[in-house]
Motif scaffolding. Sequence first.
Motif, PDB file in Angstrom:
ATOM      1  N   ILE A 220      -4.269 -10.336   0.386  1.00 30.40           N
ATOM      2  CA  ILE A 220      -5.197  -9.431  -0.312  1.00 30.40           C
ATOM      3  C   ILE A 220      -6.332  -8.998   0.616  1.00 30.40           C
ATOM      4  N   ASP A 221      -6.884  -9.936   1.394  1.00 32.14           N
ATOM      5  CA  ASP A 221      -7.962  -9.590   2.323  1.00 32.14           C
ATOM      6  C   ASP A 221      -7.511  -8.523   3.317  1.00 32.14           C
ATOM      7  N   PHE A 222      -6.346  -8.726   3.901  1.00 33.58           N
ATOM      8  CA  PHE A 222      -5.831  -7.768   4.882  1.00 33.58           C
ATOM      9  C   PHE A 222      -5.600  -6.403   4.234  1.00 33.58           C
ATOM     10  N   TYR A 223      -5.121  -6.421   2.999  1.00 36.71           N
ATOM     11  CA  TYR A 223      -4.836  -5.149   2.315  1.00 36.71           C
ATOM     12  C   TYR A 223      -6.129  -4.399   1.996  1.00 36.71           C
ATOM     13  N   LEU A 224      -7.136  -5.117   1.501  1.00 36.97           N
ATOM     14  CA  LEU A 224      -8.420  -4.472   1.205  1.00 36.97           C
ATOM     15  C   LEU A 224      -9.047  -3.886   2.471  1.00 36.97           C
ATOM     16  N   LEU A 225      -8.876  -4.579   3.582  1.00 42.37           N
ATOM     17  CA  LEU A 225      -9.361  -4.069   4.862  1.00 42.37           C
ATOM     18  C   LEU A 225      -8.630  -2.778   5.227  1.00 42.37           C
ATOM     19  N   GLN A 226      -7.312  -2.746   4.986  1.00 49.91           N
ATOM     20  CA  GLN A 226      -6.532  -1.545   5.265  1.00 49.91           C
ATOM     21  C   GLN A 226      -6.950  -0.387   4.359  1.00 49.91           C
ATOM     22  N   MET A 227      -7.250  -0.687   3.098  1.00 52.11           N
ATOM     23  CA  MET A 227      -7.744   0.338   2.180  1.00 52.11           C
ATOM     24  C   MET A 227      -9.029   0.963   2.707  1.00 52.11           C
ATOM     25  N   GLU A 228      -9.898   0.115   3.221  1.00 51.97           N
ATOM     26  CA  GLU A 228     -11.169   0.599   3.765  1.00 51.97           C
ATOM     27  C   GLU A 228     -10.927   1.507   4.968  1.00 51.97           C
ATOM     28  N   LYS A 229      -9.999   1.114   5.832  1.00 50.21           N
ATOM     29  CA  LYS A 229      -9.694   1.902   7.031  1.00 50.21           C
ATOM     30  C   LYS A 229      -9.055   3.245   6.682  1.00 50.21           C
ATOM     31  N   SER A 230      -8.341   3.286   5.542  1.00 50.24           N
ATOM     32  CA  SER A 230      -7.571   4.481   5.189  1.00 50.24           C
ATOM     33  C   SER A 230      -8.303   5.414   4.228  1.00 50.24           C
ATOM     34  N   LYS A 231      -9.568   5.161   3.984  1.00 44.55           N
ATOM     35  CA  LYS A 231     -10.320   5.941   2.987  1.00 44.55           C
ATOM     36  C   LYS A 231     -10.266   7.447   3.224  1.00 44.55           C
ATOM     37  N   GLY A 232     -10.320   7.872   4.459  1.00 44.18           N
ATOM     38  CA  GLY A 232     -10.354   9.301   4.732  1.00 44.18           C
ATOM     39  C   GLY A 232      -9.000   9.947   4.890  1.00 44.18           C
ATOM     40  N   ASP A 233      -7.937   9.190   4.691  1.00 41.99           N
ATOM     41  CA  ASP A 233      -6.581   9.721   4.887  1.00 41.99           C
ATOM     42  C   ASP A 233      -6.011  10.183   3.541  1.00 41.99           C
ATOM     43  N   PRO A 234      -5.823  11.499   3.349  1.00 45.46           N
ATOM     44  CA  PRO A 234      -5.317  11.987   2.055  1.00 45.46           C
ATOM     45  C   PRO A 234      -3.878  11.576   1.773  1.00 45.46           C
ATOM     46  N   ASN A 235      -3.143  11.165   2.808  1.00 44.09           N
ATOM     47  CA  ASN A 235      -1.740  10.762   2.636  1.00 44.09           C
ATOM     48  C   ASN A 235      -1.571   9.255   2.486  1.00 44.09           C
ATOM     49  N   SER A 236      -2.690   8.540   2.494  1.00 44.16           N
ATOM     50  CA  SER A 236      -2.608   7.083   2.404  1.00 44.16           C
ATOM     51  C   SER A 236      -2.082   6.638   1.034  1.00 44.16           C
ATOM     52  N   THR A 237      -1.226   5.612   1.049  1.00 36.63           N
ATOM     53  CA  THR A 237      -0.716   5.031  -0.202  1.00 36.63           C
ATOM     54  C   THR A 237      -1.330   3.662  -0.473  1.00 36.63           C
ATOM     55  N   PHE A 238      -2.379   3.324   0.296  1.00 33.06           N
ATOM     56  CA  PHE A 238      -3.009   2.021   0.114  1.00 33.06           C
ATOM     57  C   PHE A 238      -4.023   2.099  -1.027  1.00 33.06           C
ATOM     58  N   ASN A 239      -3.698   1.438  -2.134  1.00 32.38           N
ATOM     59  CA  ASN A 239      -4.556   1.403  -3.314  1.00 32.38           C
ATOM     60  C   ASN A 239      -4.293   0.113  -4.068  1.00 32.38           C
ATOM     61  N   GLU A 240      -5.123  -0.170  -5.056  1.00 30.01           N
ATOM     62  CA  GLU A 240      -5.028  -1.450  -5.765  1.00 30.01           C
ATOM     63  C   GLU A 240      -3.738  -1.575  -6.566  1.00 30.01           C
ATOM     64  N   GLU A 241      -3.203  -0.460  -7.074  1.00 28.56           N
ATOM     65  CA  GLU A 241      -1.945  -0.521  -7.829  1.00 28.56           C
ATOM     66  C   GLU A 241      -0.799  -0.957  -6.921  1.00 28.56           C
ATOM     67  N   ASN A 242      -0.750  -0.398  -5.718  1.00 26.33           N
ATOM     68  CA  ASN A 242       0.276  -0.815  -4.771  1.00 26.33           C
ATOM     69  C   ASN A 242       0.074  -2.264  -4.340  1.00 26.33           C
ATOM     70  N   LEU A 243      -1.173  -2.665  -4.149  1.00 31.46           N
ATOM     71  CA  LEU A 243      -1.463  -4.041  -3.749  1.00 31.46           C
ATOM     72  C   LEU A 243      -0.996  -5.034  -4.807  1.00 31.46           C
ATOM     73  N   ALA A 244      -1.321  -4.771  -6.074  1.00 27.87           N
ATOM     74  CA  ALA A 244      -0.909  -5.673  -7.154  1.00 27.87           C
ATOM     75  C   ALA A 244       0.611  -5.814  -7.191  1.00 27.87           C
ATOM     76  N   GLN A 245       1.325  -4.690  -7.016  1.00 26.53           N
ATOM     77  CA  GLN A 245       2.777  -4.741  -7.048  1.00 26.53           C
ATOM     78  C   GLN A 245       3.341  -5.462  -5.821  1.00 26.53           C
ATOM     79  N   CYS A 246       2.718  -5.290  -4.666  1.00 27.69           N
ATOM     80  CA  CYS A 246       3.155  -5.996  -3.467  1.00 27.69           C
ATOM     81  C   CYS A 246       3.075  -7.517  -3.659  1.00 27.69           C
ATOM     82  N   ILE A 247       2.016  -7.967  -4.333  1.00 30.20           N
ATOM     83  CA  ILE A 247       1.864  -9.404  -4.593  1.00 30.20           C
ATOM     84  C   ILE A 247       3.020  -9.907  -5.450  1.00 30.20           C
ATOM     85  N   LEU A 248       3.347  -9.172  -6.494  1.00 34.73           N
ATOM     86  CA  LEU A 248       4.476  -9.565  -7.345  1.00 34.73           C
ATOM     87  C   LEU A 248       5.779  -9.545  -6.559  1.00 34.73           C
TER      88      LEU A 248
END
Length: 448
Positions: A220-248
Amino acid sequence: MKFLFCVLIQWQLSKEYGNICTIWITHHPVVVLSGFQTVKEGLINHSEELRDRPLTHFLIKAFNRKGIGFTNGHSWKEQRRFGIVTMRNLGLGKKGMEHQIEEEAHRLVEAFSQAKGQPLDPSLLISNAISTLISVVSFGYRFSQEDEMFQKLLEGIDVLARFGVSFSHVVYNFFPWLMKYLPGPHKKALSCMEIALSFAKQEIKKHKERQDLQEPQDFIDFYLLQMEKSKGDPNSTFNEENLAQCILDLFAAGTETTASTLMWVLLLMVAYPDVQERAYKEMEDVLGSSHSVSYQDRKKLPYTNAVIHEVQRAKYILPVGVPRRCSKELNMLGFHIPRKTLVVTDLNSVLCDPKQWETPSKFNPNHFLDKEGNFIAKEEFLPFGAGARVCLGEQMARMELFLFFTHLLRAFRFQLPEGVKEISHKPVVGLSMHPYPFKLCAVPRSSL
């Protein structure tokens, strides 16, 4: 269910029709690949064409095209690439993955010792150990097995997985417009999915409140860091919904498979006491009784390493490789496979291919040893799949199997309870090919 049905038919027809066989389910063709050379051609030489997953109406409803396991295209590429890099990062350092596995192996030895050599069913102890490790990787800490919400997470994943191979799943996909109005197992499966996702989102919220972007400790820490890095990328798929599903996805892919394999390991050690004692003797001769085992020690223990590999080969835990879908038209071995065609790989036929294995139907650790007793890594060994969708947690699973096995075997001699002459080697066919429930005695070697 329908994919398992396809493969059962393929076992009967492959000799007559060859290693590429098409089976029609209503008006849908399913191509089944059998044998090492054919599966290699598909998964490795045509990895890009066979990278997609077929998504049923239910899978789309349940997973919402999120995560890694049941998504395709740009989102899948980003999430998988991140997952590979992060799992590698989590394996590094003094408190990396191997250290966590060693700690859990010690706890498992202690749990087995509580039985004091009396008959016990090892399944729950092993499943708890594996799910705990995935918890540490995902959340950064262990959950008590009495934790109600953590148990709901595991239960939700289990219910969803069992529904996925049920007849009800088939019915849902034929009548998705009708099923949303009707009660039934699909309602429970979707409800369990929501509960599991809710748990994951609670953990994400906790991490956001205390996160240190400079020193990520878990997935989760690594993913949140990636979300922060990708904030300005309109094509980024890094978001909390994807993170929750990745954990499952991590729990679903890593718990049942590894736990089932460890159950087969123990069952076969009981069934083949000579193999058990030879592996134990090798460990004692090479490491000595006081030496703690590390994953690197597998290079010094060729027979022990061969035993683990042979269990994975002889008792492959999936009835069939997870299905693929052609992302583009494919010409393979003289056959034309249209875009969007479902392709099933019969990995059991690879691991039991008589052209590749001397005694394919027998448990034989010598399959992985040369004449001098050195370990041989074999190209035909594909229990983790191959190509673009090879198992994301392969390295973690390999460490778990080696470290759990060596710690348990150095502490105990495994044998049948008094009065029990044998246990079944036949698998329960379901989501995984796990053994029928059995009991064994873990006799402490210090008391022998």
